[in-house]
Design a protein around this motif. Structure first.
Motif, short mmCIF file in Angstrom:
data_model
loop_
_atom_site.label_atom_id
_atom_site.label_comp_id
_atom_site.label_asym_id
_atom_site.label_seq_id
_atom_site.Cartn_x
_atom_site.Cartn_y
_atom_site.Cartn_z
N PRO A 111 5.64 0.95 25.57
CA PRO A 111 4.87 0.50 24.51
C PRO A 111 4.48 -0.83 24.60
N THR A 112 3.39 -1.18 23.87
CA THR A 112 3.05 -2.85 23.66
C THR A 112 3.80 -3.22 22.34
N ILE A 113 3.83 -2.46 21.45
CA ILE A 113 4.55 -2.85 20.13
C ILE A 113 5.32 -1.71 19.56
N GLU A 114 6.47 -2.08 19.03
CA GLU A 114 7.37 -1.06 18.04
C GLU A 114 7.66 -1.61 16.60
N PHE A 115 7.47 -0.76 15.79
CA PHE A 115 7.87 -1.30 14.48
C PHE A 115 9.28 -0.74 13.91
N HIS A 116 9.87 -1.48 13.15
CA HIS A 116 11.02 -1.48 12.52
C HIS A 116 11.05 -1.60 10.95
N GLY A 117 11.41 -0.44 10.23
CA GLY A 117 11.63 -0.72 8.79
C GLY A 117 12.63 -1.64 8.39
N VAL A 118 12.38 -2.46 7.58
CA VAL A 118 13.64 -3.41 6.96
C VAL A 118 13.69 -3.51 5.52
N LEU A 119 14.70 -3.36 4.87
CA LEU A 119 14.82 -3.28 3.25
C LEU A 119 15.01 -4.43 2.73
N PRO A 120 14.71 -4.72 1.45
CA PRO A 120 14.88 -5.96 0.64
C PRO A 120 16.54 -6.26 0.70
N GLU A 121 16.82 -7.45 0.86
CA GLU A 121 18.25 -7.99 0.64
C GLU A 121 19.21 -7.34 1.53
N VAL A 122 18.82 -6.76 2.75
CA VAL A 122 19.66 -6.29 3.68
C VAL A 122 19.22 -7.37 4.90
N SER A 123 20.12 -8.36 4.98
CA SER A 123 19.93 -9.23 6.13
C SER A 123 20.10 -8.66 7.70
N PHE A 124 19.57 -9.16 8.60
CA PHE A 124 19.47 -8.74 9.94
C PHE A 124 19.39 -9.87 10.71
N VAL A 125 19.79 -9.80 11.96
CA VAL A 125 19.94 -10.96 12.89
C VAL A 125 18.93 -10.87 14.06
N LEU A 126 18.07 -11.77 14.51
CA LEU A 126 17.18 -11.48 15.58
C LEU A 126 17.45 -12.78 16.46
N GLN A 127 17.92 -12.70 17.54
CA GLN A 127 18.48 -13.87 18.51
C GLN A 127 19.25 -14.89 17.41
N LYS A 128 19.01 -16.08 17.37
CA LYS A 128 19.79 -16.90 16.55
C LYS A 128 19.42 -16.97 15.03
N TYR A 129 18.65 -16.09 14.83
CA TYR A 129 18.18 -16.10 13.32
C TYR A 129 18.76 -15.19 12.54
N LYS A 130 19.25 -15.42 11.22
CA LYS A 130 19.70 -14.43 10.20
C LYS A 130 18.53 -14.39 9.30
N ILE A 131 17.86 -13.24 9.22
CA ILE A 131 16.68 -12.95 8.43
C ILE A 131 16.84 -12.28 7.22
N THR A 132 16.59 -12.76 5.87
CA THR A 132 16.63 -11.93 4.75
C THR A 132 15.64 -11.74 4.00
N PRO A 133 15.04 -10.34 4.15
CA PRO A 133 13.84 -10.06 3.30
C PRO A 133 14.22 -9.97 1.71
N VAL A 134 13.14 -10.38 1.05
CA VAL A 134 13.44 -10.31 -0.52
C VAL A 134 11.96 -9.84 -0.96
N LYS A 135 11.74 -8.85 -2.12
CA LYS A 135 11.10 -8.51 -2.56
C LYS A 135 10.10 -9.28 -3.47
N VAL A 136 8.85 -9.52 -3.45
CA VAL A 136 7.98 -10.29 -4.03
C VAL A 136 6.86 -9.56 -4.85
N GLN A 137 6.18 -10.27 -5.74
CA GLN A 137 5.33 -9.46 -6.69
C GLN A 137 3.96 -9.65 -6.18
N HIS A 138 3.49 -8.52 -5.09
CA HIS A 138 2.20 -8.32 -4.40
C HIS A 138 2.42 -6.94 -4.06
N PRO A 139 1.18 -6.41 -3.79
CA PRO A 139 0.85 -4.70 -3.71
C PRO A 139 1.88 -4.49 -2.65
#
Ligand SMILES: [Zn+2]
Ligand SMILES: [Zn+2]
Length: 254
Positions: A111-139
């Motif tokens: 396929p052209t695109i794949e989606f992955h669900g990630v959860l707030p404050e569960v960090s993950f690594v993409l290449q050299k980056y550590k990514i930390t999602p955090v919930k904010v106040q928006h719908p």
């Protein structure tokens, strides 16, 4: 870390593009204007995409990115977002009614695109980056992201009203170099801003006191039709940390 603001506005009109930030040419944050601002060879180079939330001005160019690049990528675009947002995009955009389902095109196997669900404050690594999602106040489970390459970290809140947790997490990030956040409406429209979970300069002023000190703050998501009054109201805050986006296309190095 190179940050290129492809589009940094809260609306779309001649000369103003919606939210899309490109990091080091291959990591994209939000897809409001990636197809209209990059050449197709530049679009193909994107590996990973973080999506903050499901509003159209942050996802619409996923449709045209896939249309431009299908069959040209060995590995599909890898999209990371909250599971709620993933489901909304699949149900309402890539649903074979509004747009073809590029999670199965050109084929289910490739396929052209794949989606992955990630959860707030569960960090993950993409290449050299550590990514930390955090919930904010928006719908619909909107999240900001802290992106850390080991030397520099940048915090993106993109669309949000007053929030707490991301600023607490930000204070634990030792190499934080910049905060990219939003101000959308002028003070006279504070009711509209409240109803839609956005900031005015007045609400931003309160928010500034929660942010880590001495970190530059880049303001984006201004509504194009209120730009002049927003510039005036923000300069009245007399806050040296604040930096308004001059124009889409600006590049920062951190
Ligand atoms: Zn937005
Ligand atoms: Zn939004």
């Amino acid at each position: 870390m190179k940050l290129r603001i492809l589009g940094g506005h809260g609306g779309v009109t001649a000369g103003f593009a919606a939210t899309s930030f490109l990091i080091d040419d291959s990591l994209l944050l939000d897809a409001g204007s990636v197809a209209e601002t990059l050449t197709i060879p530049e679009q193909v180079k994107i590996d990973n995409i973080l999506i903050s939330h499901s509003h159209l001005d942050h996802i619409k160019d996923l449709a045209f990115l896939c249309d431009n690049c299908f069959g040209m990528k060995n590995i599909p675009f890898q999209v990371y977002t909250h599971p709620t947002v993933k489901n909304i995009i699949k149900t309402h955009l890539f649903n074979d009614t509004i747009w073809p389902d590029f999670t199965e095109l050109p084929s289910k196997e490739n396929p052209t695109i794949e989606f992955h669900g990630v959860l707030p404050e569960v960090s993950f690594v993409l290449q050299k980056y550590k990514i930390t999602p955090v919930k904010v106040q928006h719908p619909n489970d909107a999240m900001g992201y802290i992106i850390d390459d080991g030397k520099s970290a940048i915090l993106f809140t993109v669309d949000t009203a007053s929030t707490e947790r991301i600023w607490e997490v930000a204070k634990t990030v030792k190499n934080l170099k910049a905060i990219v956040t939003e101000v959308s409406f002028p003070n006279a429209l504070s009711k509209v801003a409240q109803a839609s979970d956005h900031h005015t300069p007045a609400s931003l002023k309160l928010e500034l006191s929660k942010m880590p000190k001495d970190i530059p703050i880049i303001l984006t998501h201004l509504k194009p039709n209120f730009r002049e009054v927003l510039f005036a109201e923000i300069s009245e805050l007399k806050e040296p940390r604040l930096r308004l986006l001059d124009h889409d296309g600006e590049i920062f190095n951190f």
